[in-house]
Design an enzyme around this catalytic site. Structure first.
Site, PDB file in Angstrom:
ATOM      1  N   GLU A 110      -5.233   4.288   5.811  1.00 42.12           N
ATOM      2  CA  GLU A 110      -4.912   4.035   4.398  1.00 42.12           C
ATOM      3  C   GLU A 110      -5.366   5.194   3.500  1.00 42.12           C
ATOM      4  O   GLU A 110      -4.590   5.667   2.666  1.00 42.12           O
ATOM      5  CB  GLU A 110      -5.555   2.716   3.953  1.00 42.12           C
ATOM      6  CG  GLU A 110      -5.242   2.365   2.514  1.00 42.12           C
ATOM      7  CD  GLU A 110      -5.925   1.093   2.055  1.00 42.12           C
ATOM      8  OE1 GLU A 110      -5.764   0.041   2.701  1.00 42.12           O
ATOM      9  OE2 GLU A 110      -6.629   1.156   1.034  1.00 42.12           O
ATOM     10  N   ARG A 122       0.833  -1.223   0.000  1.00 41.98           N
ATOM     11  CA  ARG A 122       0.000   0.000   0.000  1.00 41.98           C
ATOM     12  C   ARG A 122       0.860   1.263   0.000  1.00 41.98           C
ATOM     13  O   ARG A 122       0.514   2.258   0.640  1.00 41.98           O
ATOM     14  CB  ARG A 122      -0.951   0.048   1.209  1.00 41.98           C
ATOM     15  CG  ARG A 122      -2.151  -0.882   1.256  1.00 41.98           C
ATOM     16  CD  ARG A 122      -3.040  -0.799   0.065  1.00 41.98           C
ATOM     17  NE  ARG A 122      -2.548  -1.707  -0.945  1.00 41.98           N
ATOM     18  CZ  ARG A 122      -2.690  -3.025  -0.916  1.00 41.98           C
ATOM     19  NH1 ARG A 122      -3.335  -3.578   0.034  1.00 41.98           N
ATOM     20  NH2 ARG A 122      -2.211  -3.787  -1.867  1.00 41.98           N
ATOM     21  N   SER A 143     -10.862  -0.116   3.009  1.00 45.38           N
ATOM     22  CA  SER A 143     -10.221  -0.367   4.309  1.00 45.38           C
ATOM     23  C   SER A 143      -9.675   0.945   4.853  1.00 45.38           C
ATOM     24  O   SER A 143      -8.940   1.635   4.161  1.00 45.38           O
ATOM     25  CB  SER A 143      -9.067  -1.359   4.147  1.00 45.38           C
ATOM     26  OG  SER A 143      -9.571  -2.580   3.683  1.00 45.38           O
TER      27      SER A 143
HETATM   28  C1  LIG Z   1     -15.652   0.144  -1.423  1.00 48.54           C
HETATM   29  C2  LIG Z   1     -14.168   0.357  -1.603  1.00 48.54           C
HETATM   30  C3  LIG Z   1     -13.317  -0.726  -1.747  1.00 48.54           C
HETATM   31  C4  LIG Z   1     -11.931  -0.544  -1.914  1.00 48.54           C
HETATM   32  N1  LIG Z   1     -11.124  -1.639  -2.038  1.00 48.54           N
HETATM   33  C5  LIG Z   1      -9.783  -1.466  -2.194  1.00 48.54           C
HETATM   34  C6  LIG Z   1      -8.918  -2.610  -2.307  1.00 48.54           C
HETATM   35  O1  LIG Z   1      -9.362  -3.747  -2.274  1.00 48.54           O
HETATM   36  N2  LIG Z   1      -7.595  -2.394  -2.450  1.00 48.54           N
HETATM   37  C7  LIG Z   1      -7.055  -1.140  -2.509  1.00 48.54           C
HETATM   38  O2  LIG Z   1      -5.835  -1.020  -2.651  1.00 48.54           O
HETATM   39  N3  LIG Z   1      -7.853  -0.042  -2.406  1.00 48.54           N
HETATM   40  C8  LIG Z   1      -9.186  -0.173  -2.259  1.00 48.54           C
HETATM   41  N4  LIG Z   1     -10.004   0.922  -2.123  1.00 48.54           N
HETATM   42  C9  LIG Z   1      -9.406   2.271  -2.130  1.00 48.54           C
HETATM   43  C10 LIG Z   1      -9.478   3.004  -3.499  1.00 48.54           C
HETATM   44  O3  LIG Z   1     -10.507   2.507  -4.292  1.00 48.54           O
HETATM   45  C11 LIG Z   1      -8.181   2.918  -4.288  1.00 48.54           C
HETATM   46  O4  LIG Z   1      -7.121   3.440  -3.531  1.00 48.54           O
HETATM   47  C12 LIG Z   1      -8.262   3.690  -5.610  1.00 48.54           C
HETATM   48  O5  LIG Z   1      -7.101   3.445  -6.373  1.00 48.54           O
HETATM   49  C13 LIG Z   1      -8.437   5.193  -5.435  1.00 48.54           C
HETATM   50  O6  LIG Z   1      -8.728   5.741  -6.713  1.00 48.54           O
HETATM   51  P1  LIG Z   1      -9.460   7.137  -6.872  1.00 48.54           P
HETATM   52  O7  LIG Z   1      -9.402   7.463  -8.320  1.00 48.54           O
HETATM   53  O8  LIG Z   1     -10.802   7.079  -6.257  1.00 48.54           O
HETATM   54  O9  LIG Z   1      -8.491   8.087  -6.048  1.00 48.54           O
HETATM   55  P2  LIG Z   1      -8.901   9.399  -5.246  1.00 48.54           P
HETATM   56  O10 LIG Z   1      -9.663   9.016  -4.031  1.00 48.54           O
HETATM   57  O11 LIG Z   1      -9.517  10.389  -6.154  1.00 48.54           O
HETATM   58  O12 LIG Z   1      -7.458   9.913  -4.797  1.00 48.54           O
HETATM   59  C14 LIG Z   1      -6.708   9.163  -3.866  1.00 48.54           C
HETATM   60  C15 LIG Z   1      -5.302   9.775  -3.770  1.00 48.54           C
HETATM   61  O13 LIG Z   1      -4.642   9.614  -5.014  1.00 48.54           O
HETATM   62  C16 LIG Z   1      -4.322  10.889  -5.576  1.00 48.54           C
HETATM   63  N5  LIG Z   1      -4.573  10.793  -7.016  1.00 48.54           N
HETATM   64  C17 LIG Z   1      -5.687  10.368  -7.669  1.00 48.54           C
HETATM   65  N6  LIG Z   1      -5.488  10.411  -8.994  1.00 48.54           N
HETATM   66  C18 LIG Z   1      -4.237  10.868  -9.184  1.00 48.54           C
HETATM   67  C19 LIG Z   1      -3.444  11.133 -10.325  1.00 48.54           C
HETATM   68  N7  LIG Z   1      -3.881  10.934 -11.573  1.00 48.54           N
HETATM   69  N8  LIG Z   1      -2.195  11.612 -10.131  1.00 48.54           N
HETATM   70  C20 LIG Z   1      -1.699  11.835  -8.900  1.00 48.54           C
HETATM   71  N9  LIG Z   1      -2.394  11.603  -7.774  1.00 48.54           N
HETATM   72  C21 LIG Z   1      -3.646  11.122  -7.932  1.00 48.54           C
HETATM   73  C22 LIG Z   1      -5.226  11.885  -4.890  1.00 48.54           C
HETATM   74  O14 LIG Z   1      -4.643  13.174  -4.866  1.00 48.54           O
HETATM   75  C23 LIG Z   1      -5.333  11.283  -3.499  1.00 48.54           C
HETATM   76  O15 LIG Z   1      -4.191  11.622  -2.763  1.00 48.54           O
HETATM   77  C24 LIG Z   1     -11.398   0.767  -1.949  1.00 48.54           C
HETATM   78  C25 LIG Z   1     -12.266   1.868  -1.802  1.00 48.54           C
HETATM   79  C26 LIG Z   1     -13.634   1.662  -1.622  1.00 48.54           C
HETATM   80  C27 LIG Z   1     -14.541   2.852  -1.475  1.00 48.54           C
END
Ligand SMILES: Cc1cc2nc3c(=O)[nH]c(=O)nc-3n(C[C@H](O)[C@H](O)[C@H](O)COP(=O)(O)OP(=O)(O)OC[C@H]3O[C@@H](n4cnc5c(N)ncnc54)[C@H](O)[C@@H]3O)c2cc1C
Length: 345
Positions: free
Chosen positions: A337, A168, A246
């Site tokens: 996380e 992570r 998580s």
């Molecule tokens: C129901 C649920 C289940 C999940 N299950 C998992 C799992 O099994 N495993 C896991 O690892 N994660 C999981 N996650 C967490 C999450 O989905 C992941 O971390 C996902 O990759 C976040 O993507 P996002 O586009 O929503 O990021 P955001 O929430 O929009 O951003 C998260 C972070 O990344 C940065 N960011 C986003 N896009 C960029 C970019 N293009 N360039 C630079 N920085 C950027 C943002 O500034 C922020 O700091 C889960 C979340 C939920 C709600």
């Protein structure tokens, strides 16, 4: 690009967070770089946001510009699904939906991300925390990441080996905000059988031995089934899924620190990873714990959820209560996380 008045709670899976001072939606890579560069030159704080599934934003919102990553495009270096050829390199724009991309990969016989089905958010965010689940993580198939470096003010490409991937984490997470991911390139082997299923619960569901193989479509279906049971697939009608996934990472600690009976997964550096969910439950916080609108999921101990009208302050108070309770009971300090924006634990 048009400027919009937006509330963060309308763009996060927790449905929390107040207004952004300015909101820019970038649908092309040029717009994305220009938006961030212009803000940086003006000394304007920037929050890069995509799916909003891994952030906890303050009730006060964000006193700066949110740049929403909405770029699109998936390009494979060759067409066809011939499993005898060496593999396929696929470059994906940061704003593409991760779950749609996994479905596309499984349809095309591209191996190695099928166990990452059902994870919300964007492709561009996956390298930030080296997204992982059910025995796979993106570091295993990711070839390179192209970024806009806000410090050097230029485009750079990092090979996977230079991304600092760990559990992570990555160099991008370690140096918050510096790199804006523009595209991610994956290198997939091709075939019909998924990569070996190492996760015991998934292997059991698929009726294969741990380390055995199953059709990729079965692995994807199995993962989606397990995730749905745990409230880990987004569903607007189910408050158990109004989370950021998580909330705490599994702590990696010295072997002697792991409480008796707790899961213990040995790590390459000699330490041991244990289960945050186990610690939280044994510290007295079962599924559904909480009295207000911010509570633990009724299906998953690690998911802090908004039951409808919670505030960020309530959710953060719950997170503190869990973290402090675990620390008092076991002497292990849990680490969040999701990325915290304008709030502290
Ligand atoms: C129901 C649920 C289940 C999940 N299950 C998992 C799992 O099994 N495993 C896991 O690892 N994660 C999981 N996650 C967490 C999450 O989905 C992941 O971390 C996902 O990759 C976040 O993507 P996002 O586009 O929503 O990021 P955001 O929430 O929009 O951003 C998260 C972070 O990344 C940065 N960011 C986003 N896009 C960029 C970019 N293009 N360039 C630079 N920085 C950027 C943002 O500034 C922020 O700091 C889960 C979340 C939920 C709600």
């Amino acid at each position: 690009m048009p400027e919009l008045l937006e509330l963060l709670k309308d763009h996060t899976t927790l449905r929390l967070g107040g207004p952004a001072r300015t909101w820019l939606r970038a649908e092309t890579e040029q717009d994305l770089v220009d938006a961030v560069r212009t803000c940086d030159e003006a000394g304007e704080p920037v929050l890069v946001l995509a799916g909003g599934s891994n952030v906890v934003v303050a009730d006060d919102g964000f006193a700066g510009t949110v740049v929403e990553v909405a770029t699109t495009g998936v390009a494979a270096d060759h067409e066809g699904d011939d499993p005898t050829c060496g593999g396929v390199l696929v470059t994906v724009a940061a704003g593409e939906s991760w779950e749609a991309f996994v479905a596309h990969a499984v349809d095309h016989g591209w191996l190695g991300i099928e166990a990452l089905s059902g994870i919300p958010g964007s492709v561009g965010a996956t390298p930030i925390q080296n997204v992982g689940a059910y025995g796979q993580e993106v570091a295993q198939t990711l070839a390179s990441v192209r970024v806009w470096d806000r410090t050097l003010r230029g485009v750079r490409t990092f090979a996977a080996a230079d991304c600092g991937f760990g559990y992570r984490t990555s160099r991008f997470k370690a140096d918050p905000g510096r790199h804006v991911v523009l595209t991610v390139t994956f290198q997939f082997r091709q075939g019909e059988l998924a990569e070996p299923v190492t996760y015991a619960e998934l292997a059991g569901l698929l009726e294969v031995e741990p380390g055995g193989r199953a059709p990729m479509t079965d692995v994807r279906r199995g993962v989606l089934e397990l995730r749905t049971r745990k409230g880990m697939v987004l569903d607007p009608a189910d408050h158990d899924t109004w989370s950021a996934g998580s909330f705490f990472t599994n702590p990696v600690v010295a072997a002697e620190t792991v409480p008796e009976g707790a899961p213990a997964w040995p790590q390459p550096d000699g330490r041991v990873k244990t289960s945050a969910a186990w610690l939280i439950e044994r510290a007295g916080f079962g599924k559904g714990y909480g009295a207000g609108a911010a509570r633990l999921s009724t299906k998953h101990t690690l998911a802090l959820t908004n039951r409808g009208d919670a505030t960020t302050a309530e959710l953060v108070a719950l997170a503190r209560e869990l973290r402090d309770g675990v620390e008092r009971r076991f002497g292990i300090r849990l680490v969040n996380e999701p990325v915290l924006v304008g709030v502290e634990l």
